[in-house]
Design a protein around this motif. Sequence first.
Motif, short mmCIF file in Angstrom:
data_model
loop_
_atom_site.label_atom_id
_atom_site.label_comp_id
_atom_site.label_asym_id
_atom_site.label_seq_id
_atom_site.Cartn_x
_atom_site.Cartn_y
_atom_site.Cartn_z
N ALA A 122 0.82 -1.21 0.00
CA ALA A 122 0.00 0.00 0.00
C ALA A 122 0.86 1.26 0.00
O ALA A 122 0.40 2.31 -0.45
CB ALA A 122 -0.93 0.00 1.22
N VAL A 128 0.86 0.41 -7.00
CA VAL A 128 -0.60 0.44 -6.92
C VAL A 128 -1.17 0.99 -8.24
O VAL A 128 -2.07 0.39 -8.84
CB VAL A 128 -1.07 1.29 -5.72
N LYS A 142 -6.84 -4.01 3.63
CA LYS A 142 -5.39 -4.21 3.57
C LYS A 142 -5.02 -5.24 4.63
O LYS A 142 -5.67 -5.33 5.67
CB LYS A 142 -4.64 -2.91 3.83
N TYR A 151 -2.42 -4.68 -0.34
CA TYR A 151 -3.70 -4.95 -0.98
C TYR A 151 -3.61 -6.30 -1.67
O TYR A 151 -2.58 -6.65 -2.26
CB TYR A 151 -4.02 -3.91 -2.07
#
Length: 157
Positions: A122, A128, A142, A151
């Motif tokens: 994360a 991401v 999470k 994630y």
Amino acid sequence: MSIFKKNSVLKLGIPTFEDVDFLAANIRESDRQDLEGLHAGKSLRDIILTDVEYSRLVYGLYRDGRIQGIFGIIPIAQGIGSPWVVGSAEVDEAPLAHARASRRLLDMLQRTFPVIETWICARNSKSVSWHKWCGFEFYKEKIRLGRDEYYHALRKV
């Protein structure tokens, strides 16, 4: 037949131990942080070689004959694999070519593994964004793995 367009500056190949050594010494900072967060105390080289060892498919990504990244996919179950990739610092200097190649690489991996699932740190905004751009669907919650929160994400054919 290449998965890249004819005019692509990137080429696929089989990485060597020298490529692994180069990448471990010249890894991009976001990848370094991810690997060190998951595998505290292990050398980057050993982490990469462990991923190579457990992978069904492993390729190197080259630009002008220089290794830019190594990626592979580790089998989890029938038709399900977990992809991994580590890039050199040069990837951050010219990310567009790598981003364009990403979907084609994932499509290639999904010929063998229709479902690919992974965990994305994360804290790593580049990772991401890249995973979202490549079509991964994220679970909202999470989970702590090692030092950081991650994630869980899937990409299906």
